[in-house]
Design an enzyme around this catalytic site. Structure first.
Site, PDB file in Angstrom:
ATOM      1  N   HIS A 408       0.809  -1.226   0.000  1.00  0.00           N
ATOM      2  CA  HIS A 408       0.000   0.000   0.000  1.00  0.00           C
ATOM      3  C   HIS A 408       0.839   1.272   0.000  1.00  0.00           C
ATOM      4  CE1 HIS A 408      -3.298  -2.730   0.832  1.00  0.00           C
ATOM      5  NE2 HIS A 408      -2.700  -3.128   1.936  1.00  0.00           N
ATOM      6  N   HIS A 409       1.988   1.253  -0.712  1.00  0.00           N
ATOM      7  CA  HIS A 409       2.868   2.423  -0.718  1.00  0.00           C
ATOM      8  C   HIS A 409       3.233   2.852  -2.142  1.00  0.00           C
ATOM      9  CE1 HIS A 409       4.283   0.490   3.293  1.00  0.00           C
ATOM     10  NE2 HIS A 409       3.181   1.199   3.470  1.00  0.00           N
ATOM     11  N   PRO A 410       2.277   3.065  -3.035  1.00  0.00           N
ATOM     12  CA  PRO A 410       2.638   3.493  -4.391  1.00  0.00           C
ATOM     13  C   PRO A 410       3.207   4.904  -4.397  1.00  0.00           C
ATOM     14  CG  PRO A 410       0.262   3.614  -4.085  1.00  0.00           C
ATOM     15  CD  PRO A 410       0.812   2.944  -2.865  1.00  0.00           C
TER      16      PRO A 410
END
Length: 470
Positions: A408-410
């Site tokens: 969840h770290h784009p």
């Protein structure tokens, strides 16, 4: 201007309920294209659609990253964005509940806690990490990042603290602040090389001398491209008039992967966490390398598995999640249509680079070594995933392709840099346009070690000073 509204779901405030918010009414519910190096699976990509953005649904971990992460930014021409440059803003932004120190602030809006009574499995997991040769650290955000350690979490008075709770709520009475919730920005109003305002869903237009885009690694490039700022040929194919040919808008997309996971059946009931299902991260240096840790483990007091596998029910299992921190694979966010109602085409291109596949495999081996440790023997009944049949390299790689999921770290789709090709300059101004800035995860040149929320808060704090000329 915020497309979502203030969240009313009671699960938002409950730190233990965050996994249940994915797919809810406050999730944009993005999905990737099939990932050819990950068993051709489509990945869910949750992003927060609410006042407070993704801090309304994230896992609340607060990790600054490693100094070498920011050294790479400076080497890429991002002058003023080194670790020492950002440290005053890390300190300014936080109230660290264990107490202010050389490494932590005591008067900032964002409240940070550390579990003072960790779950017994968390304690055993950290001890197993020490047994495996990974020296514990006092604080991931302190003098040494690598090693077993309890997490730092954005929790205040037992409740999730979103970025809106920390910054917007205390400012709600200010005469120069208006929050338009439930209004989606569809495009930017551009004229003669300058941004003049924002066009909203429904046709309204708001004029402004300065526009700051903060829609995230997916939303920001899409807003720019819908406005005619992006790769000219692609925009023309969609019937969008080109205002600025910026080839890198939407490119350079990357994201960390985790695995669901190294799951163990417990030999007795697993009690619920008092804080959070994942109370500890363990950053690990890859043997023979220097600099930022390249692998990460997480002790989770619940079973974590993708839809490809069957895991024991909650209360009967725990997980040693694992992943790698600095992916080399790069993908892109692209408009599927000029229609703002159509979801973008998201391709993170997971595991395309051999380095990523190799380090991911090494992380699996480390997770299993920790999971099999003597310190966890009182809890461990058996390894369920990957399981005893997964022993050779081929079966392990097949497992990883099916077990991978987003951390969840784009980042990086509106890359900051000192070069002319970068989307924003070190002042976060969009190159070639006046009055237009971007300030969010999309400007991060290369991902930092761990969750990026702490970094984004510091970026926003420094950008605020840049805008004010201080």
């Amino acid at each position: 201007i915020e497309a979502g509204v203030a969240p009313t779901d009671p699960r938002v405030a409950d730190p233990k309920a965050w996994p249940l918010l994915q797919g809810s009414a406050i999730d944009w519910c993005y999905r990737t294209v099939p990932q050819r190096h990950a068993a051709d699976r489509v990945f869910d990509w949750p992003r927060g659609k609410a006042v407070g953005g993704s801090t309304t649904i994230n896992a609340m971990a607060h990790v600054r990253g490693h100094p070498e992460d920011f050294a790479a930014w400076v080497e890429a021409g991002c002058t003023g964005w080194g670790y020492a440059d950002l440290m005053p803003y890390f300190l300014k932004s936080e109230t660290y509940i264990p107490g202010a120190s050389k490494w932590h602030g005591g008067e900032g809006p964002l409240h940070l806690i550390r579990p003072s009574a960790p779950h017994p499995i968390t304690t055993a997991y950290m001890a197993a990490g020490a047994e495996a040769g990974f020296a514990p650290t006092d604080d991931h955000n302190g003098a040494r990042m690598a090693g077993p350690c309890v997490n730092t979490l954005t929790i205040k008075d037992g409740r999730r603290q979103t970025i809106a709770d920390a910054y917007l709520a205390p400012a709600s009475g200010r005469p120069n602040l208006t929050v338009l919730a439930g209004d989606e920005a569809l495009s930017l109003a551009l004229e003669s090389g300058r941004c003049r305002g924002v066009r909203l869903q429904g046709g309204a237009e708001i004029g402004a001398s300065t526009v700051i885009v903060a829609s995230g690694a997916i939303g920001s490039p899409c807003l720019l491209m819908r406005s005619g700022i992006g790769p000219a040929d692609e925009l023309r194919r969609l019937g969008i008039s080109v205002a600025a040919d910026r080839a890198e808008v939407g490119r350079n997309l990357h994201d960390q992967l985790l695995s669901g996971g190294n799951v163990y059946r417990s030999n007795r009931p697993v009690p619920p966490s008092k804080y959070h299902k994942s109370e500890s991260l363990m950053y690990i240096d890859r043997p023979g390398t220097k600099g930022a840790p390249e692998m990460v483990l997480a002790g989770v007091v619940a079973p974590v598995a993708t839809k490809q596998f069957t895991a024991p029910p909650f209360g009967e299992a725990y997980t040693v999640m694992f992943g790698f921190t600095h992916p080399r694979s790069r993908g892109a966010v692209r408009l599927a249509s000029a229609d703002p109602g159509e979801k973008p085409r998201i391709d993170p291109n997971y595991l395309a680079e051999e380095y990523d596949r190799d380090v991911y495999l090494e992380a699996l081996e480390v997770a299993r070594a920790v999971g099999a440790g003597r310190a966890l023997a009182d809890w461990r009944a058996e390894e369920v995933l990957p399981g005893p049949s997964v022993r050779d390299a081929a079966s392990k790689r097949d497992f990883l392709a099916k077990a991978a999921f987003t951390h969840h770290h784009p980042v990086a789709t509106c890359r900051m840099g000192g070069d002319a090709a970068s989307v924003v300059d070190p002042a976060l101004k969009v190159r070639g346009l006046e009055g237009l800035y971007v300030c969010d995860a999309s400007i991060v040149p290369a991902i930092t070690t761990g969750p990026v929320n702490a970094v984004l808060v510091a970026i926003a704090e420094r950008f605020s000073d840049l805008l004010r000329g201080t």
